[in-house]
Design a protein around this motif. Structure first.
Motif, short mmCIF file in Angstrom:
data_model
loop_
_atom_site.label_atom_id
_atom_site.label_comp_id
_atom_site.label_asym_id
_atom_site.label_seq_id
_atom_site.Cartn_x
_atom_site.Cartn_y
_atom_site.Cartn_z
N ARG A 10 38.27 38.43 71.81
CA ARG A 10 39.65 38.32 72.29
C ARG A 10 40.62 38.91 71.28
N LEU A 11 41.65 39.59 71.79
CA LEU A 11 42.66 40.22 70.96
C LEU A 11 43.73 39.19 70.64
N ASP A 12 43.43 38.30 69.70
CA ASP A 12 44.34 37.21 69.38
C ASP A 12 45.10 37.49 68.09
N GLN A 13 46.14 36.72 67.84
CA GLN A 13 46.90 36.70 66.58
C GLN A 13 47.74 37.93 66.34
N GLY A 14 47.87 38.82 67.31
CA GLY A 14 48.67 40.02 67.10
C GLY A 14 50.15 39.79 67.31
N GLY A 15 50.97 40.74 66.86
CA GLY A 15 52.41 40.66 67.04
C GLY A 15 52.94 41.91 67.71
N SER A 16 53.82 42.64 67.01
CA SER A 16 54.48 43.81 67.61
C SER A 16 53.85 45.12 67.15
N GLN A 17 52.67 45.08 66.52
CA GLN A 17 52.01 46.31 66.12
C GLN A 17 51.55 47.09 67.35
N MET A 18 51.21 48.35 67.16
CA MET A 18 50.79 49.15 68.32
C MET A 18 49.29 49.39 68.38
N TYR A 62 45.28 44.53 63.04
CA TYR A 62 46.38 45.25 63.68
C TYR A 62 47.03 46.21 62.69
N PHE A 63 47.51 47.35 63.23
CA PHE A 63 48.10 48.39 62.41
C PHE A 63 49.40 48.88 63.05
N GLU A 64 50.38 49.19 62.19
CA GLU A 64 51.66 49.72 62.63
C GLU A 64 51.97 50.96 61.80
N GLN A 65 52.60 51.93 62.43
CA GLN A 65 52.99 53.15 61.74
C GLN A 65 53.81 52.83 60.50
N GLN A 66 53.52 53.56 59.42
CA GLN A 66 54.28 53.42 58.18
C GLN A 66 54.84 54.78 57.83
N GLY A 67 56.16 54.92 57.96
CA GLY A 67 56.78 56.22 57.76
C GLY A 67 56.23 57.23 58.75
N ARG A 68 55.69 58.33 58.24
CA ARG A 68 55.11 59.34 59.12
C ARG A 68 53.58 59.21 59.21
N THR A 69 53.06 58.13 58.65
CA THR A 69 51.61 57.89 58.75
C THR A 69 51.34 57.03 59.97
N GLU A 119 45.84 56.71 61.75
CA GLU A 119 45.40 57.13 60.43
C GLU A 119 45.23 55.95 59.49
N LEU A 120 46.12 54.96 59.60
CA LEU A 120 45.99 53.77 58.76
C LEU A 120 44.70 53.01 59.08
N MET A 121 44.36 52.94 60.35
CA MET A 121 43.11 52.30 60.74
C MET A 121 41.92 53.09 60.20
N ASP A 122 42.00 54.41 60.27
CA ASP A 122 40.95 55.27 59.74
C ASP A 122 40.76 55.00 58.24
N ARG A 123 41.86 54.93 57.50
CA ARG A 123 41.76 54.67 56.06
C ARG A 123 41.10 53.32 55.78
#
Length: 426
Positions: A367-375, A397-404, A408-412
């Motif tokens: 289940r996709l629980d505990q998330g907020g406003s990330q995309m 969960y991951f959200e864009q940071q600047g132009r990243t 890509e953040l998930m990949d890292r």
């Protein structure tokens, strides 16, 4: 639409219902899940043919006489009475709860038959039961009829199975629950055994929980089905106002506009997309997702294929990905992920769930629980561990940071080392 109360009955023909129609069960279960099933019974109210038990582990009966579609808290059974054999005299619709919750915990719920009738019910109608027979459609004097039942059971789905002719075996010493076996026969030896139905499923509750599966066949794991489903009704909690001009994934990823998504942001509704990053045994790495038309390949590398994307977010079948388990030796790992392509990011309102179904094995639920406003959400990791298929709950969960980008953040985070650029669906 006619509103039925508990105990009320009526002939389908007099209600304007033909031989093909949907039965929808809408259950309000905040913070927990309720499993909905349909038992196809014979004239003695017995499950004499296990193929006519339709539930999360068997989504259709022979001839598609009964087919189940699951979406969030809703279950839709598509019924074709003409496709039922003469041996099936009754269809019984039930709901069951696992864990500590009971039926009294449910909110306002209902069962409806097309646009002809609706049977409302709620937790206030029950006590500490773990399951309930909601309603039944049965054949009498050559005519099909509907009955609103609302009868509770204390023992959950396994108690219902026993009530209709089966029983559950003691759990095996393994990561996955054991299958069901037939009930002890009190009848003469010539009597048919109770049907063998597996009600087992594995729910990975906490981040880091994992389960390992062994191959059941000589070739491999067979056709592995990864399904993403969520609440697509649009009844989501209030979220921050959208940023002007930045719509769809392009605006969320890089801030670039260019009218690329055509301004298609639905009010309230959320469109989730399913995808995965993969690493093959020979070291090749890549991506499977609808964005950029990277659909993958089932019969060739990467042996992972995404079904046609649901552009509307309204399909009750959700999003589907297929893994060629007979070529699992060619796959080292795959991270299953989802991202919000359209709609205001609000994971808490999606009620999202991923089910990984391996043939002849208990389905695995995350289940996709505990998330907020990330995309972006990294849901589960599938790994080849010495020939075993291991599934680990990630739900990060991951959200864009600047132009990243969030991609890509998930990949890292998981070390795939892919090259990224902004992309679109055509």
């Amino acid at each position: 639409m006619n509103t039925f109360s508990r105990g009320q009955k009526g002939k389908l023909a007099e209600l304007g219902v033909g031989s093909s129609f949907p039965v929808e069960v809408d259950i309000s279960a905040a913070g927990f899940s309720a499993d909905v099933s349909c038992f196809g019974l014979d004239g003695s109210d017995r499950l004499s043919d296990d193929r006519y038990m339709v539930f999360y582990n068997q989504l259709a009966s022979p001839g598609d006489a009964v087919r189940l579609e699951l979406s969030g808290g809703k279950a839709r059974f598509n019924i074709n009475l003409d496709a039922l054999p003469g041996t099936i005299a009754k269809l019984v619709f039930v709901a069951a709860i696992d864990g500590a919750q009971t039926m009294r915990s449910l909110g306002a719920s209902s069962l409806s038959v097309g646009s002809a009738l609706r049977f409302p019910w709620s937790g206030a109608d029950f006590g500490d039961e773990k399951a309930v027979i909601v309603a039944e459609i049965y054949r009498r004097d050559g005519q099909w009829r509907f009955g609103a039942v609302g009868q509770g059971f204390n023992g959950g789905l396994s108690a219902l199975l026993k009530h209709f002719g089966g029983t559950e075996a003691a759990p095996a010493q393994s990561a996955a629950p054991a299958a069901l076996q037939s009930a002890p026969a009190a009848a003469p030896a010539a009597a048919p055994a109770a049907p063998r139905v597996s009600l087992s499923k594995v729910t990975l509750e906490k981040r880091g929980d994992k389960v390992s599966l062994d191959k059941r066949g000589s070739a491999g794991f067979g056709r592995i089905h990864v399904n993403l489903n969520w609440n697509q009704s649009g009844n989501v909690a209030p979220a921050p106002a959208p940023v002007p001009e930045k719509t769809g994934l392009l605006g969320r990823l890089s801030g670039a506009i260019s009218g690329a998504t055509g301004g298609r942001r639905r009010s309230g509704g959320i469109d989730l997309d399913l995808g995965c990053m993969f690493e093959l045994a020979d070291g090749r790495k890549g991506l499977v997702q609808a964005l950029g038309n990277a659909w993958g390949d089932y019969n060739g590398a990467p042996y992972i294929k995404l079904d046609a994307d649901d552009r509307t977010g309204s399909s009750s079948n959700g999003e589907n990905l297929w893994i060629n388990g007979d070529q699992f030796a060619q796959i080292r790992r795959a991270i299953i992920f989802s991202f919000i392509y359209e709609g205001v990011p609000n994971w808490s309102a999606t009620d999202g769930v991923v089910t990984i179904a391996v043939p002849n094995q208990a389905p695995i639920e995350v289940r996709l629980d505990q998330g907020g406003s990330q995309m972006m959400c990294a849901i589960a990791m599938i790994e080849n561990q010495g020939g075993q298929l291991q599934v680990t709950k990630m739900v990060e969960y991951f959200e864009q940071q600047g132009r990243t980008s969030a991609h890509e953040l998930m990949d890292r985070r998981f070390g795939f080392g892919l090259r990224w650029k902004t992309g679109l669906k055509d």
